[in-house]
Design a protein around this motif. Structure first.
Motif, mmCIF file in Angstrom:
data_model
loop_
_atom_site.group_PDB
_atom_site.id
_atom_site.type_symbol
_atom_site.label_atom_id
_atom_site.label_comp_id
_atom_site.label_asym_id
_atom_site.label_seq_id
_atom_site.Cartn_x
_atom_site.Cartn_y
_atom_site.Cartn_z
ATOM 1 N N MET A 164 0.768 -1.226 -0.025
ATOM 2 C CA MET A 164 -0.123 0.039 -0.121
ATOM 3 C C MET A 164 0.822 1.201 -0.055
ATOM 4 O O MET A 164 1.749 1.239 0.943
ATOM 5 N N SER A 165 0.441 2.156 -0.883
ATOM 6 C CA SER A 165 1.495 3.485 -0.928
ATOM 7 C C SER A 165 0.926 4.401 0.154
ATOM 8 O O SER A 165 -0.373 4.377 0.369
ATOM 9 N N TYR A 166 1.551 5.592 0.349
ATOM 10 C CA TYR A 166 1.125 6.618 1.295
ATOM 11 C C TYR A 166 0.169 7.300 0.703
ATOM 12 O O TYR A 166 -0.742 7.809 1.530
ATOM 13 N N THR A 167 -0.173 7.306 -0.785
ATOM 14 C CA THR A 167 -1.277 8.215 -1.159
ATOM 15 C C THR A 167 -2.693 7.426 -0.788
ATOM 16 O O THR A 167 -3.486 8.209 -0.869
ATOM 17 N N GLN A 168 -2.595 6.079 -0.262
ATOM 18 C CA GLN A 168 -3.806 5.459 -0.097
ATOM 19 C C GLN A 168 -3.928 5.688 1.439
ATOM 20 O O GLN A 168 -5.170 4.968 1.845
ATOM 21 N N LEU A 192 10.616 6.877 8.762
ATOM 22 C CA LEU A 192 11.288 7.727 7.690
ATOM 23 C C LEU A 192 10.283 7.558 6.255
ATOM 24 O O LEU A 192 10.241 6.500 5.958
ATOM 25 N N MET A 193 10.255 8.736 5.676
ATOM 26 C CA MET A 193 9.719 8.660 4.072
ATOM 27 C C MET A 193 10.651 9.500 3.488
ATOM 28 O O MET A 193 11.331 10.372 3.886
ATOM 29 N N SER A 194 10.582 9.086 2.150
ATOM 30 C CA SER A 194 11.127 9.915 1.099
ATOM 31 C C SER A 194 10.522 11.220 0.672
ATOM 32 O O SER A 194 9.146 11.271 1.072
ATOM 33 N N ALA A 195 11.176 12.213 -0.067
ATOM 34 C CA ALA A 195 10.534 13.173 -0.503
ATOM 35 C C ALA A 195 9.536 12.840 -1.403
ATOM 36 O O ALA A 195 8.366 13.507 -1.428
ATOM 37 N N ARG A 196 9.646 11.674 -2.250
ATOM 38 C CA ARG A 196 8.728 11.314 -3.424
ATOM 39 C C ARG A 196 7.627 10.909 -2.481
ATOM 40 O O ARG A 196 6.361 11.047 -3.108
ATOM 41 N N ASP A 197 7.735 10.042 -1.596
ATOM 42 C CA ASP A 197 6.501 9.577 -0.787
ATOM 43 C C ASP A 197 5.814 10.603 0.134
ATOM 44 O O ASP A 197 4.563 10.588 -0.103
ATOM 45 N N ALA A 198 6.421 11.587 0.565
ATOM 46 C CA ALA A 198 5.928 12.698 1.142
ATOM 47 C C ALA A 198 4.986 13.527 0.325
ATOM 48 O O ALA A 198 3.957 13.875 0.764
ATOM 49 N N ALA A 199 5.503 13.973 -0.666
ATOM 50 C CA ALA A 199 4.824 14.681 -1.613
ATOM 51 C C ALA A 199 3.608 14.113 -2.064
ATOM 52 O O ALA A 199 2.700 14.860 -2.370
ATOM 53 N N SER A 200 3.940 12.753 -2.681
ATOM 54 C CA SER A 200 2.799 12.220 -3.172
ATOM 55 C C SER A 200 1.692 12.155 -2.043
ATOM 56 O O SER A 200 0.385 12.246 -2.278
ATOM 57 N N TRP A 201 2.084 11.645 -0.924
ATOM 58 C CA TRP A 201 0.820 11.537 0.267
ATOM 59 C C TRP A 201 0.217 13.041 0.611
ATOM 60 O O TRP A 201 -0.778 12.853 0.701
ATOM 61 N N LEU A 202 1.058 14.051 0.586
ATOM 62 C CA LEU A 202 0.323 15.280 0.642
ATOM 63 C C LEU A 202 -0.349 15.736 -0.487
ATOM 64 O O LEU A 202 -0.911 16.664 -0.390
ATOM 65 N N GLY A 203 -0.199 15.219 -1.665
ATOM 66 C CA GLY A 203 -0.737 15.530 -2.969
ATOM 67 C C GLY A 203 -0.340 16.745 -3.369
ATOM 68 O O GLY A 203 -0.821 17.721 -3.985
ATOM 69 N N ILE A 204 1.199 16.681 -3.587
ATOM 70 C CA ILE A 204 1.897 18.078 -4.017
ATOM 71 C C ILE A 204 2.986 17.341 -4.813
ATOM 72 O O ILE A 204 3.447 16.264 -4.612
ATOM 73 N N SER A 205 3.594 18.193 -5.774
ATOM 74 C CA SER A 205 4.739 17.934 -6.349
ATOM 75 C C SER A 205 6.063 17.796 -5.653
ATOM 76 O O SER A 205 6.002 18.384 -4.379
#
Length: 71
Positions: free
Chosen positions: A1-5, A17-30
């Motif tokens: 399951m990804s953070y976006t879900q 800890l999470m990567s910038a890509r995962d954090a951005a995706s989870w927050l709904g931003i680039s």
């Protein structure tokens, strides 16, 4: 399951800890917007895990998201 879900309350405690890509995706931003928020001081600096690997605390990303929801 990804953070976006996931919802804020559903983030696993064992995933510290999470990567910038995962954090951005989870927050709904680039990813570039995520880095801009870090540069402006709205998000804390990440932790350098290795020379080319930076991670952010899940708790910091959750706190930032909660402040956005409170607005």
């Amino acid at each position: 399951m990804s953070y976006t879900q996931l919802k804020i309350a559903d983030l696993p405690d064992d995933k510290l800890l999470m990567s910038a890509r995962d954090a951005a995706s989870w927050l709904g931003i680039s990813k570039s917007h995520f880095y801009a928020l870090v540069e402006r001081g709205q998000l804390p600096e990440g932790f350098r895990v290795s020379e080319r690997c930076v991670r952010w605390r899940v708790a910091d990303v959750k706190n930032f998201a909660e402040t956005l929801e409170a607005r």
